[in-house]
Design a protein around this motif. Structure first.
Motif, PDB file in Angstrom:
ATOM      1  N   MET A   1       5.193 -24.680   3.099  1.00  0.00           N
ATOM      2  CA  MET A   1       6.689 -24.315   2.981  1.00  0.00           C
ATOM      3  C   MET A   1       7.375 -25.031   4.309  1.00  0.00           C
ATOM      4  N   THR A   2       8.458 -25.648   4.052  1.00  0.00           N
ATOM      5  CA  THR A   2       9.215 -25.965   5.082  1.00  0.00           C
ATOM      6  C   THR A   2      10.551 -25.126   5.305  1.00  0.00           C
ATOM      7  N   GLU A   3      10.718 -24.824   6.592  1.00  0.00           N
ATOM      8  CA  GLU A   3      11.828 -23.785   6.793  1.00  0.00           C
ATOM      9  C   GLU A   3      12.391 -24.383   7.894  1.00  0.00           C
ATOM     10  N   SER A   4      13.941 -24.148   7.674  1.00  0.00           N
ATOM     11  CA  SER A   4      14.774 -24.444   8.943  1.00  0.00           C
ATOM     12  C   SER A   4      15.594 -23.010   9.224  1.00  0.00           C
ATOM     13  N   ALA A   5      15.761 -22.940  10.743  1.00  0.00           N
ATOM     14  CA  ALA A   5      16.670 -21.816  10.817  1.00  0.00           C
ATOM     15  C   ALA A   5      17.625 -22.176  11.990  1.00  0.00           C
ATOM     16  N   ARG A   6      18.683 -21.661  11.886  1.00  0.00           N
ATOM     17  CA  ARG A   6      19.777 -21.595  13.191  1.00  0.00           C
ATOM     18  C   ARG A   6      20.531 -20.489  13.148  1.00  0.00           C
ATOM     19  N   GLY A   7      20.813 -19.593  13.951  1.00  0.00           N
ATOM     20  CA  GLY A   7      21.341 -18.266  13.785  1.00  0.00           C
ATOM     21  C   GLY A   7      20.850 -17.365  12.751  1.00  0.00           C
ATOM     22  N   SER A   8      21.511 -17.075  11.904  1.00  0.00           N
ATOM     23  CA  SER A   8      21.219 -16.235  10.857  1.00  0.00           C
ATOM     24  C   SER A   8      20.940 -16.766   9.612  1.00  0.00           C
ATOM     25  N   PRO A  13      13.076 -25.235   0.762  1.00  0.00           N
ATOM     26  CA  PRO A  13      13.147 -26.026  -0.668  1.00  0.00           C
ATOM     27  C   PRO A  13      12.717 -24.975  -1.623  1.00  0.00           C
ATOM     28  N   GLY A  14      13.607 -25.235  -2.863  1.00  0.00           N
ATOM     29  CA  GLY A  14      13.000 -24.292  -4.297  1.00  0.00           C
ATOM     30  C   GLY A  14      12.098 -25.272  -4.973  1.00  0.00           C
ATOM     31  N   HIS A  15      11.684 -24.673  -6.052  1.00  0.00           N
ATOM     32  CA  HIS A  15      10.809 -25.267  -6.976  1.00  0.00           C
ATOM     33  C   HIS A  15      11.146 -25.275  -8.363  1.00  0.00           C
ATOM     34  N   ARG A  31      15.755 -30.763  -9.759  1.00  0.00           N
ATOM     35  CA  ARG A  31      14.590 -30.335  -9.529  1.00  0.00           C
ATOM     36  C   ARG A  31      13.990 -30.075  -8.190  1.00  0.00           C
ATOM     37  N   SER A  32      14.988 -30.221  -7.010  1.00  0.00           N
ATOM     38  CA  SER A  32      14.764 -30.126  -5.880  1.00  0.00           C
ATOM     39  C   SER A  32      15.788 -29.289  -5.038  1.00  0.00           C
ATOM     40  N   TYR A  45      22.227 -21.690  -3.566  1.00  0.00           N
ATOM     41  CA  TYR A  45      21.908 -23.108  -3.844  1.00  0.00           C
ATOM     42  C   TYR A  45      22.612 -23.952  -3.290  1.00  0.00           C
ATOM     43  N   TYR A  46      21.864 -24.870  -2.576  1.00  0.00           N
ATOM     44  CA  TYR A  46      22.500 -26.201  -2.045  1.00  0.00           C
ATOM     45  C   TYR A  46      21.659 -27.229  -2.785  1.00  0.00           C
TER      46      TYR A  46
END
Length: 250
Positions: A1-8, A13-15, A31-32, A45-46
């Motif tokens: 799982m790729t995860e990024s965080a900045r602040g809160s 990615p969803g599946h 689909r991404s 969602y983005y």
């Protein structure tokens, strides 16, 4: 799982295949998708810009977020409808995964789908679980010192991040004290709820009780049962008064 965080803000990615429509016309099909927690309670969602089928027209406005950076505000246009200022794009976001994505305003769209099923209010959170258990605990609910519900057969709904909710058969509720309202709310896990206010003789408490008449399949166990905001009433469980929880509904 790729995860990024900045602040809160958390981004991952969803599946699921995600589609959204405006006035019956397809706006995006991907689909991404990416799930972005702009607030702690639920994600939005983005979507990849290349999966947006509608036209995105510059509004000439920008919007700043301390965590996501400067956003271009865009109109969403299909052949028959325009949703003004209904999209954001962050081409220079400090959160790199957001740079090629588009955020569509949830409420500005007519319909959202995860795979082939409609979803309401916001995306389903992959870290939220809902368990509904039958119970024989003695539950009593007071409003202004008056018992408005008493049951030995509640269903207890346990939802991640929220206090337990006690769903009560209507035959165990003082229906003569309830006043139906026009309020409705929507939950991606439970469906659409209707509401009652309560008048126990000391003034009306608006929208204090809700019920899902036709809940989504995963929440069928609470169909036709009433639930009170524990934040606003006095709840006694097996004779012991419960502390009122502090939530965003308090």
């Amino acid at each position: 799982m790729t995860e990024s965080a900045r602040g809160s803000v958390r981004v991952e990615p969803g599946h699921k295949r995600v589609r959204t429509y405006l006035n019956g016309e397809l706006v995006a099909d991907t689909r991404s998708p990416f799930l972005v927690w702009e607030v702690p309670y639920y994600p939005t969602y983005y979507l990849p810009a290349e999966d947006v089928r509608a036209s995105l027209l510059p509004s000439g406005e920008t919007r700043h977020s301390p965590s996501r950076g400067e956003a271009e505000v865009l109109h969403v246009k299909t052949a028959t409808a325009t949703a003004e200022r209904a999209a954001l794009r962050y081409p220079s976001s400090p959160l790199e995964p957001l740079r090629g994505l588009v955020r569509l305003d949830w409420d500005a769209m007519s319909e959202w789908f995860e795979e082939e099923e409609p979803v309401y209010t916001h995306p389903r959170d992959p870290y939220t679980r809902v368990d509904i258990l039958a119970s024989s605990r003695h539950l009593r609910v007071e409003v202004d010192g008056v018992t408005v519900a008493e049951s030995r057969q509640p269903r207890i709904l346990f939802e991640t991040g929220l206090p337990p909710r006690y769903y009560i058969p209507l035959t165990d509720v003082r229906m003569d004290l309830l006043r139906p309202t026009e309020t409705a709310s929507h939950c991606p896990y439970k469906g659409t709820a209707c509401y009652w206010s309560v008048d126990a003789g000391h003034g009306v408490h608006p929208d204090l009780v809700w019920m899902y008449r036709a809940p989504l399949p995963e929440s069928q166990k609470v169909a036709g049962l009433a639930c009170f905001y524990d934040e606003k009433v006095d709840v006694f469980l097996d004779g012991e008064r419960q502390q009122r929880p502090a939530t965003k509904f308090s």
